[in-house]
Design a protein around this motif. Structure first.
Motif, PDB file in Angstrom:
ATOM      1  N   PRO A  69     -28.995 -20.416  23.416  1.00  0.00           N
ATOM      2  CA  PRO A  69     -30.078 -21.266  23.919  1.00  0.00           C
ATOM      3  C   PRO A  69     -30.889 -20.527  24.975  1.00  0.00           C
ATOM      4  N   GLY A  71     -34.175 -21.197  27.865  1.00  0.00           N
ATOM      5  CA  GLY A  71     -35.177 -22.046  28.507  1.00  0.00           C
ATOM      6  C   GLY A  71     -36.367 -21.176  28.872  1.00  0.00           C
ATOM      7  N   GLY A  72     -36.643 -21.079  30.177  1.00  0.00           N
ATOM      8  CA  GLY A  72     -37.790 -20.291  30.638  1.00  0.00           C
ATOM      9  C   GLY A  72     -37.503 -18.807  30.741  1.00  0.00           C
ATOM     10  N   ASN A  73     -36.283 -18.396  30.418  1.00  0.00           N
ATOM     11  CA  ASN A  73     -35.900 -16.967  30.425  1.00  0.00           C
ATOM     12  C   ASN A  73     -36.039 -16.360  31.814  1.00  0.00           C
ATOM     13  N   THR A  74     -35.675 -17.118  32.859  1.00  0.00           N
ATOM     14  CA  THR A  74     -35.745 -16.573  34.226  1.00  0.00           C
ATOM     15  C   THR A  74     -34.357 -16.264  34.795  1.00  0.00           C
ATOM     16  N   SER A  75     -33.347 -16.331  33.944  1.00  0.00           N
ATOM     17  CA  SER A  75     -31.986 -16.020  34.410  1.00  0.00           C
ATOM     18  C   SER A  75     -31.967 -14.628  35.037  1.00  0.00           C
ATOM     19  N   GLY A  79     -28.207 -14.238  31.290  1.00  0.00           N
ATOM     20  CA  GLY A  79     -27.758 -15.415  30.556  1.00  0.00           C
ATOM     21  C   GLY A  79     -28.713 -15.857  29.461  1.00  0.00           C
ATOM     22  N   GLN A 142     -37.214 -24.003  33.031  1.00  0.00           N
ATOM     23  CA  GLN A 142     -37.246 -25.351  32.435  1.00  0.00           C
ATOM     24  C   GLN A 142     -36.088 -26.185  32.991  1.00  0.00           C
ATOM     25  N   ASN A 146     -32.342 -25.275  34.269  1.00  0.00           N
ATOM     26  CA  ASN A 146     -31.854 -25.641  35.604  1.00  0.00           C
ATOM     27  C   ASN A 146     -30.533 -26.405  35.501  1.00  0.00           C
ATOM     28  N   THR A 149     -27.670 -24.133  34.394  1.00  0.00           N
ATOM     29  CA  THR A 149     -27.179 -23.213  35.431  1.00  0.00           C
ATOM     30  C   THR A 149     -26.839 -23.929  36.734  1.00  0.00           C
ATOM     31  N   GLY A 152     -29.849 -23.993  42.245  1.00  0.00           N
ATOM     32  CA  GLY A 152     -29.859 -24.401  43.658  1.00  0.00           C
ATOM     33  C   GLY A 152     -31.271 -24.456  44.206  1.00  0.00           C
ATOM     34  N   GLU A 202     -23.972 -23.485  31.234  1.00  0.00           N
ATOM     35  CA  GLU A 202     -24.780 -22.342  30.770  1.00  0.00           C
ATOM     36  C   GLU A 202     -24.873 -22.245  29.240  1.00  0.00           C
ATOM     37  N   GLY A 203     -24.996 -23.381  28.593  1.00  0.00           N
ATOM     38  CA  GLY A 203     -25.210 -23.383  27.146  1.00  0.00           C
ATOM     39  C   GLY A 203     -23.988 -22.994  26.340  1.00  0.00           C
ATOM     40  N   VAL A 208     -28.504 -28.893  26.072  1.00  0.00           N
ATOM     41  CA  VAL A 208     -29.081 -30.052  26.755  1.00  0.00           C
ATOM     42  C   VAL A 208     -30.458 -30.272  26.140  1.00  0.00           C
ATOM     43  N   GLU A 431     -25.258 -19.645  42.991  1.00  0.00           N
ATOM     44  CA  GLU A 431     -26.234 -20.535  42.335  1.00  0.00           C
ATOM     45  C   GLU A 431     -26.814 -19.960  41.046  1.00  0.00           C
ATOM     46  N   ASN A 468     -23.503 -19.707  22.638  1.00  0.00           N
ATOM     47  CA  ASN A 468     -23.676 -18.736  23.725  1.00  0.00           C
ATOM     48  C   ASN A 468     -22.417 -17.900  23.970  1.00  0.00           C
TER      49      ASN A 468
END
Ligand SMILES: Cc1cc2nc3c(=O)[nH]c(=O)nc-3n(C[C@H](O)[C@H](O)[C@H](O)COP(=O)(O)OP(=O)(O)OC[C@H]3O[C@@H](n4cnc5c(N)ncnc54)[C@H](O)[C@@H]3O)c2cc1C
Length: 480
Positions: A69, A71-75, A79, A142, A146, A149, A152, A202-203, A208, A431, A468
């Motif tokens: 999965p 989301g916004g790929n900001t890990s 991840g 996204q 959030n 993960t 925080g 974390e997927g 979700v 976090e 994952n």
């Protein structure tokens, strides 16, 4: 299953327009935000509904296809990108971005998982409410990411982590079953609280697809200040004093080292130094109140700081007098991650210790770094009010290019710092989560029984290990 059959099956399930399989179209999704982790996938699937997520997961589970999965790929811990097999499905959630219900009378909001955090914050403000989760990546991350993960950010001191802001979730399990737990209740003691199992997973236990969020009154008075102090101890003491002086109003308490402050000023666009001389340590303080005016709140803050000025605990202070100045102060803080990337190769550590041990940690970590890695500059920024420091060992790009075994240096250096944190009752991951980067530390620093229990949950919810895999738990078992 071969890639062509997999792609054809995905197109059948979600429609041709929602599947991408050409290398150039896939490329941006296969590398992370900091360009440190990359992977491969057979295709990227963009589901538009929970039913489509369910169909994709059921198919992949039946055919032992791994699903990653995104989301916004900001890990920042590897991840959000797939592994290197190239045989998996990357499930990107960005098309599921609808606000399902916004209910100011219940102080709640139900959204799809692909909603960008900044859009959720803006929607809440439109009805005079606050969704208080805030972090540097809010324009891209996204809410599903959030939640996955348990992010925080800078308001945890007052409002808690993402976990504390979630009333209900909808999750699609590895086998495609849908659990609709989108309740908007403040109290519900009817059995195990399953939502908390998925928050922060974390997927690895499911996807979700939607969530019901808590909203708060919109603050009408905000006061923001930057304080210059000599030592970390003085910063922590000042933080405690402000917590006592402004119960319920102190929302943010951030710590920035001189090295980090200078890096941000050097590389982040549109920043300027609010101080005449950058202090050794900067504390960024934010107060917020539902009533009153920003001017009166700023006056109260000034008054509270007067003592600290007189006794020398605080050497310099800048209080924002309007929204633009407030934005300028936060800019220095929020842009550290990208500024650090431009400065050099920063090995980042997301540790937390009990707040009163922060000075000890900084002192011991500094000594360890100077002894073992004298070329590294300690660069420190963090959510001081939560005991959470991002401790970065910064090397120049030139030096890092000359290091032969980069992985070995990273591992040894990180474990020096994690050992210090562990001795203080702290954690190696406060976090950002585990991702693929910190999997080894799970067994090194966590209680064996705790990790075993996590494996049992994973085995129960994802027995074929399609969700994952390789994230959070080392070598999660595969049934059959
Ligand atoms: C500039 C910057 C500042 C940051 N500041 C902070 C900070 O202050 N505090 C903090 O906690 N983090 C911070 N981060 C890290 C990151 O933004 C957070 O971890 C964020 O919550 C990730 O959200 P995302 O949508 O980008 O998820 P992604 O990065 O895409 O994915 C993160 C993990 O969640 C999983 N996932 C994503 N969506 C779903 C879903 N719908 N269902 C199940 N699993 C899913 C992914 O598989 C992956 O394991 C920062 C990152 C950057 C780049």
């Amino acid at each position: 299953m071969n890639a062509n059959s997999l792609i054809a099956a995905m197109k059948e399930l979600v429609g041709n327009a929602n599947v991408v399989d050409t290398p150039s179209d896939m490329e941006p999704h296969l590398i992370d935000w900091r360009k440190r982790h990359s992977g491969k996938a057979a295709c990227i699937v963009f589901p538009g509904t929970t039913a489509q997520v369910s169909a994709v997961l059921a198919f992949c589970n039946d055919n032992a296809v791994k699903v990653f999965p995104q989301g916004g790929n900001t890990s920042v811990c590897g991840g959000s990108v797939p592994d290197s097999s190239g045989a998996s499905v990357l499930l990107n959630m960005r098309k599921m971005n609808r606000i399902i219900e916004l209910n100011p009378r219940n102080n709640s909001m139900t959204v799809e998982a692909g909603c960008v955090l900044a859009d959720i914050q803006a929607a809440a403000l439109e009805v005079d409410r606050l969704f208080p989760l805030t972090l540097g990546a809010e324009g891209s991350c996204q809410i599903g990411g959030n939640i996955a993960t348990n992010a925080g950010g800078t308001n945890v001191l007052r409002f808690g982590n993402t976990r504390d802001l979630i009333l209900g979730v909808e999750v699609v399990l590895a086998d495609g079953r849908i659990w609709n737990g989108l309740r908007s209740l403040r109290k519900n003691n009817s059995g195990y609280d399953l939502k908390n199992l998925f928050i922060g997973s974390e997927g690895t236990l499911g996807v979700v697809t939607a969530a019901t969020l808590k909203l708060f009154p919109r603050p009408h008075a905000i006061a923001t200040a930057m304080l210059g102090v000599e030592t970390v101890s003085a910063a922590v003491d000042e933080g405690l004093k402000l917590q006592a002086a402004f119960p319920g109003e102190l929302v943010g308490l951030e710590l920035i080292s001189q090295s980090e402050f200078d890096i941000s000023l050097r590389h982040a666009a549109n920043t300027r130094n609010p101080f005449q001389h950058t202090p050794n340590w900067t504390v960024l303080v934010e107060l917020a109140a539902a009533t009153g005016t920003s001017e009166s709140l700023a006056d109260r803050l000034t008054e509270a700081l007067n003592d600290s000025f007189s006794n020398g605990a605080v050497q310099d202070a800048v209080i924002a007098s309007n929204e633009q100045q407030r934005g300028e102060l936060w800019r220095i803080r929020h842009h550290v991650t990208e500024a650090n990337g431009r400065e050099g190769m920063g090995l980042t550590h997301d540790i937390a210790v009990p707040t009163y041990r922060i000075p000890d940690f900084v002192e011991r970590a500094g000594r360890a770094l100077a002894e073992h890695y004298p070329t590294a500059v300690p660069v420190i920024v963090g959510h001081m009010g939560d005991g959470n420091l991002h401790y970065i060992a910064m090397f120049t790009h030139e030096y890092w290019a000359s290091v032969e075994d980069k992985a070995a240096v990273q591992l040894k250096l990180s474990h020096l710092l994690y050992d210090i944190s562990a001795e203080m009752g702290g954690t190696f991951s406060a976090e950002h989560g585990i991702g693929s980067l910190h999997v080894a530390e799970m067994e090194m620093y966590k209680d064996a029984a705790e990790v075993a229990l996590m494996r049992e949950f994973k085995q129960l919810l994802d027995p074929r290990n399609t969700m994952n895999p390789g994230r959070v738990l080392p070598n999660a078992a595969v049934a059959d």
